[in-house]
Scaffold this motif. Structure first.
Motif, PDB file in Angstrom:
ATOM      1  N   TRP A 237       0.828  -1.193   0.000  1.00 43.14           N
ATOM      2  CA  TRP A 237       0.000   0.000   0.000  1.00 43.14           C
ATOM      3  C   TRP A 237       0.871   1.255   0.000  1.00 43.14           C
ATOM      4  CZ3 TRP A 237      -3.829  -1.301   4.559  1.00 43.14           C
ATOM      5  CH2 TRP A 237      -4.688  -2.326   4.158  1.00 43.14           C
ATOM      6  N   ALA A 238       1.909   1.242   0.837  1.00 42.99           N
ATOM      7  CA  ALA A 238       2.777   2.422   0.960  1.00 42.99           C
ATOM      8  C   ALA A 238       3.492   2.722  -0.352  1.00 42.99           C
ATOM      9  CB  ALA A 238       3.783   2.200   2.080  1.00 42.99           C
ATOM     10  N   THR A 239       3.963   1.698  -1.043  1.00 36.45           N
ATOM     11  CA  THR A 239       4.633   1.942  -2.326  1.00 36.45           C
ATOM     12  C   THR A 239       3.617   2.379  -3.395  1.00 36.45           C
ATOM     13  OG1 THR A 239       4.526  -0.413  -2.839  1.00 36.45           O
ATOM     14  CG2 THR A 239       6.584   0.405  -1.926  1.00 36.45           C
TER      15      THR A 239
ATOM     16  N   LYS B  26       2.872   5.902  -2.627  1.00 30.86           N
ATOM     17  CA  LYS B  26       4.104   6.686  -2.540  1.00 30.86           C
ATOM     18  C   LYS B  26       4.151   7.506  -1.249  1.00 30.86           C
ATOM     19  CE  LYS B  26       4.615   6.827  -7.473  1.00 30.86           C
ATOM     20  NZ  LYS B  26       4.445   7.591  -8.684  1.00 30.86           N
ATOM     21  N   THR B  27       3.927   6.794  -0.167  1.00 27.67           N
ATOM     22  CA  THR B  27       3.950   7.424   1.157  1.00 27.67           C
ATOM     23  C   THR B  27       4.608   6.479   2.150  1.00 27.67           C
ATOM     24  OG1 THR B  27       2.605   8.475   2.861  1.00 27.67           O
ATOM     25  CG2 THR B  27       1.654   6.566   1.799  1.00 27.67           C
ATOM     26  N   ASP B  28       4.863   6.994   3.339  1.00 23.92           N
ATOM     27  CA  ASP B  28       5.455   6.173   4.392  1.00 23.92           C
ATOM     28  C   ASP B  28       4.364   5.304   5.027  1.00 23.92           C
ATOM     29  OD1 ASP B  28       7.467   5.241   6.110  1.00 23.92           O
ATOM     30  OD2 ASP B  28       6.955   6.730   7.639  1.00 23.92           O
ATOM     31  N   TRP B  29       4.696   4.081   5.399  1.00 25.37           N
ATOM     32  CA  TRP B  29       3.699   3.152   5.947  1.00 25.37           C
ATOM     33  C   TRP B  29       3.156   3.658   7.280  1.00 25.37           C
ATOM     34  CZ3 TRP B  29       4.844   1.121  10.688  1.00 25.37           C
ATOM     35  CH2 TRP B  29       6.183   1.078  11.065  1.00 25.37           C
ATOM     36  N   ARG B  30       3.912   4.502   7.994  1.00 27.64           N
ATOM     37  CA  ARG B  30       3.461   5.025   9.300  1.00 27.64           C
ATOM     38  C   ARG B  30       2.239   5.933   9.154  1.00 27.64           C
ATOM     39  NH1 ARG B  30       8.884   5.154   9.047  1.00 27.64           N
ATOM     40  NH2 ARG B  30      10.021   3.856  10.497  1.00 27.64           N
TER      41      ARG B  30
END
Length: 125
Positions: A112-114, A117-121
């Motif tokens: 999901w994060a990739t 294009k965001t941080d998983w946090r």
């Protein structure tokens, strides 16, 4: 030539036996001076071995004498490490929720994060 080698070997063995005999006679003299017996000396040595911390390292090589058996010490039960807290993550576009204890290694959350294009946090609810 073989005789010379044998003679050197014999001299070395004789020297080692002399040292061993001197050590034994000195030890017996000390035991007599302090009124100790061989059994008493062995008891003292076994007590100090049991009190000494166990060494880590290599096991003795084959052919060498095994260490004297020690009294089994009462072992403390190991405490279990606390489980990681269960954390919830939500995909902002689909609304899908995933629960995990290790989000940094969870394939779904990393995907999901990739994708976003965001941080998983930032996906945590």
């Amino acid at each position: 030539m073989d005789i010379a080698k044998l003679q050197k070997q014999l001299e070395a063995e004789h020297k080692a036996l002399d040292q061993k005999f001197k050590f034994i006679s000195d030890l017996q003299a000390l035991m007599k001076k302090h009124g100790q017996t061989a059994e008493g000396l062995l008891e003292i040595l076994n007590e100090t071995e049991a009190a000494a911390p166990k060494k880590r390292g290599r096991k003795p090589a084959a052919g060498k004498a095994a260490p004297v058996a020690k009294k089994a010490a009462a072992k403390k039960p190991r405490k279990k490490q606390a489980a990681r807290p269960l954390r919830k993550f939500k995909h902002p576009k689909t609304g899908e929720v995933a629960e995990t204890r290790a989000p940094q290694v969870d394939k779904k959350i990393r995907g999901w994060a990739t994708e976003l294009k965001t941080d998983w946090r930032k996906l945590e609810v």
